[in-house]
Design a protein around this motif. Structure first.
Motif, mmCIF file in Angstrom:
data_model
loop_
_atom_site.group_PDB
_atom_site.id
_atom_site.type_symbol
_atom_site.label_atom_id
_atom_site.label_comp_id
_atom_site.label_asym_id
_atom_site.label_seq_id
_atom_site.Cartn_x
_atom_site.Cartn_y
_atom_site.Cartn_z
ATOM 1 N N ASN A 12 -8.137 -4.102 8.961
ATOM 2 C CA ASN A 12 -6.936 -3.410 9.420
ATOM 3 C C ASN A 12 -6.939 -1.979 8.876
ATOM 4 O O ASN A 12 -6.749 -1.747 7.685
ATOM 5 C CB ASN A 12 -5.691 -4.160 8.955
ATOM 6 C CG ASN A 12 -4.429 -3.600 9.536
ATOM 7 O OD1 ASN A 12 -4.279 -2.404 9.699
ATOM 8 N ND2 ASN A 12 -3.490 -4.487 9.834
ATOM 9 N N LYS A 13 -7.150 -1.014 9.747
ATOM 10 C CA LYS A 13 -7.269 0.388 9.342
ATOM 11 C C LYS A 13 -5.955 0.953 8.809
ATOM 12 O O LYS A 13 -5.959 1.833 7.953
ATOM 13 C CB LYS A 13 -7.771 1.240 10.514
ATOM 14 C CG LYS A 13 -9.158 0.853 10.969
ATOM 15 C CD LYS A 13 -10.161 1.014 9.857
ATOM 16 C CE LYS A 13 -11.542 0.596 10.302
ATOM 17 N NZ LYS A 13 -12.492 0.547 9.211
ATOM 18 N N VAL A 14 -4.826 0.452 9.292
ATOM 19 C CA VAL A 14 -3.528 0.940 8.814
ATOM 20 C C VAL A 14 -3.357 0.598 7.336
ATOM 21 O O VAL A 14 -2.955 1.451 6.533
ATOM 22 C CB VAL A 14 -2.367 0.354 9.656
ATOM 23 C CG1 VAL A 14 -1.021 0.737 9.057
ATOM 24 C CG2 VAL A 14 -2.472 0.816 11.091
ATOM 25 N N PHE A 15 -3.680 -0.627 6.956
ATOM 26 C CA PHE A 15 -3.567 -1.013 5.551
ATOM 27 C C PHE A 15 -4.550 -0.233 4.689
ATOM 28 O O PHE A 15 -4.232 0.173 3.573
ATOM 29 C CB PHE A 15 -3.797 -2.521 5.370
ATOM 30 C CG PHE A 15 -2.542 -3.323 5.491
ATOM 31 C CD1 PHE A 15 -1.625 -3.362 4.463
ATOM 32 C CD2 PHE A 15 -2.276 -4.039 6.637
ATOM 33 C CE1 PHE A 15 -0.466 -4.099 4.573
ATOM 34 C CE2 PHE A 15 -1.117 -4.784 6.764
ATOM 35 C CZ PHE A 15 -0.210 -4.808 5.728
ATOM 36 N N GLU A 16 -5.743 -0.008 5.206
ATOM 37 C CA GLU A 16 -6.742 0.744 4.452
ATOM 38 C C GLU A 16 -6.243 2.167 4.184
ATOM 39 O O GLU A 16 -6.354 2.679 3.072
ATOM 40 C CB GLU A 16 -8.063 0.781 5.212
ATOM 41 C CG GLU A 16 -9.214 1.324 4.399
ATOM 42 C CD GLU A 16 -9.552 0.505 3.176
ATOM 43 O OE1 GLU A 16 -9.961 1.108 2.165
ATOM 44 O OE2 GLU A 16 -9.412 -0.732 3.221
ATOM 45 N N LYS A 17 -5.641 2.806 5.191
ATOM 46 C CA LYS A 17 -5.093 4.156 5.008
ATOM 47 C C LYS A 17 -3.918 4.145 4.037
ATOM 48 O O LYS A 17 -3.778 5.044 3.202
ATOM 49 C CB LYS A 17 -4.671 4.742 6.350
ATOM 50 C CG LYS A 17 -5.846 5.109 7.232
ATOM 51 C CD LYS A 17 -5.380 5.651 8.573
ATOM 52 C CE LYS A 17 -6.578 5.936 9.462
ATOM 53 N NZ LYS A 17 -6.188 6.446 10.774
ATOM 54 N N LEU A 18 -3.077 3.115 4.136
ATOM 55 C CA LEU A 18 -1.942 3.000 3.229
ATOM 56 C C LEU A 18 -2.413 2.872 1.780
ATOM 57 O O LEU A 18 -1.888 3.534 0.879
ATOM 58 C CB LEU A 18 -1.069 1.795 3.611
ATOM 59 C CG LEU A 18 0.108 1.493 2.688
ATOM 60 C CD1 LEU A 18 1.092 2.648 2.660
ATOM 61 C CD2 LEU A 18 0.787 0.209 3.124
ATOM 62 N N ILE A 19 -3.416 2.068 1.569
ATOM 63 C CA ILE A 19 -3.953 1.904 0.214
ATOM 64 C C ILE A 19 -4.571 3.206 -0.279
ATOM 65 O O ILE A 19 -4.404 3.592 -1.440
ATOM 66 C CB ILE A 19 -4.955 0.733 0.177
ATOM 67 C CG1 ILE A 19 -4.182 -0.576 0.351
ATOM 68 C CG2 ILE A 19 -5.740 0.723 -1.124
ATOM 69 C CD1 ILE A 19 -5.032 -1.794 0.515
ATOM 70 N N ASP A 20 -5.264 3.927 0.606
ATOM 71 C CA ASP A 20 -5.832 5.224 0.229
ATOM 72 C C ASP A 20 -4.738 6.199 -0.203
ATOM 73 O O ASP A 20 -4.902 6.942 -1.176
ATOM 74 C CB ASP A 20 -6.649 5.811 1.386
ATOM 75 C CG ASP A 20 -7.944 5.056 1.621
ATOM 76 O OD1 ASP A 20 -8.412 4.348 0.704
ATOM 77 O OD2 ASP A 20 -8.496 5.184 2.734
ATOM 78 N N VAL A 21 -3.605 6.187 0.499
ATOM 79 C CA VAL A 21 -2.483 7.055 0.129
ATOM 80 C C VAL A 21 -1.952 6.660 -1.243
ATOM 81 O O VAL A 21 -1.683 7.520 -2.100
ATOM 82 C CB VAL A 21 -1.363 7.000 1.194
ATOM 83 C CG1 VAL A 21 -0.091 7.674 0.689
ATOM 84 C CG2 VAL A 21 -1.827 7.635 2.490
ATOM 85 N N LEU A 22 -1.799 5.373 -1.480
ATOM 86 C CA LEU A 22 -1.299 4.914 -2.783
ATOM 87 C C LEU A 22 -2.253 5.314 -3.911
ATOM 88 O O LEU A 22 -1.815 5.714 -4.994
ATOM 89 C CB LEU A 22 -1.095 3.399 -2.762
ATOM 90 C CG LEU A 22 0.016 2.889 -1.850
ATOM 91 C CD1 LEU A 22 -0.007 1.375 -1.767
ATOM 92 C CD2 LEU A 22 1.368 3.395 -2.319
ATOM 93 N N VAL A 23 -3.553 5.226 -3.653
ATOM 94 C CA VAL A 23 -4.542 5.642 -4.655
ATOM 95 C C VAL A 23 -4.424 7.147 -4.900
ATOM 96 O O VAL A 23 -4.483 7.606 -6.036
ATOM 97 C CB VAL A 23 -5.971 5.236 -4.217
ATOM 98 C CG1 VAL A 23 -7.021 5.886 -5.105
ATOM 99 C CG2 VAL A 23 -6.120 3.721 -4.247
ATOM 100 N N ASP A 24 -4.236 7.917 -3.831
ATOM 101 C CA ASP A 24 -4.062 9.367 -3.972
ATOM 102 C C ASP A 24 -2.828 9.711 -4.804
ATOM 103 O O ASP A 24 -2.794 10.738 -5.489
ATOM 104 C CB ASP A 24 -3.954 10.044 -2.602
ATOM 105 C CG ASP A 24 -5.267 10.047 -1.850
ATOM 106 O OD1 ASP A 24 -6.328 9.836 -2.490
ATOM 107 O OD2 ASP A 24 -5.244 10.248 -0.619
ATOM 108 N N LEU A 25 -1.824 8.847 -4.752
ATOM 109 C CA LEU A 25 -0.592 9.073 -5.514
ATOM 110 C C LEU A 25 -0.693 8.595 -6.958
ATOM 111 O O LEU A 25 0.249 8.735 -7.729
ATOM 112 C CB LEU A 25 0.587 8.381 -4.825
ATOM 113 C CG LEU A 25 0.990 8.969 -3.472
ATOM 114 C CD1 LEU A 25 2.042 8.091 -2.804
ATOM 115 C CD2 LEU A 25 1.498 10.394 -3.649
#
Length: 66
Positions: A12-25
């Protein structure tokens, strides 16, 4: 610090992007391999069975139509 555990479909690419954002934060990513969740004895039985010969069974002989 708090810990949150998520289970999601890794495709699921949406979850992968969401996790990437959380890591960036500032969140930290910890992944666990599913490999450790299997019973080693059971896996050994499956590996042994994979090496054994097999024979073709006609399911129609048993009333099964696929």
């Amino acid at each position: 610090m708090a810990t949150v555990t998520l289970e999601y479909d890794a495709r699921n690419k949406v979850f992968e992007k969401l996790i990437d954002v959380l890591v960036d934060l500032g969140a930290k990513r910890k992944t666990e391999s599913a490999k450790g969740h299997y019973d080693a004895e059971f896996v050994a039985k499956i590996r042994k069975a994979e090496k054994q010969t097999s024979k073709h069974i006609n399911l129609k002989n048993y009333g099964i139509n696929i």
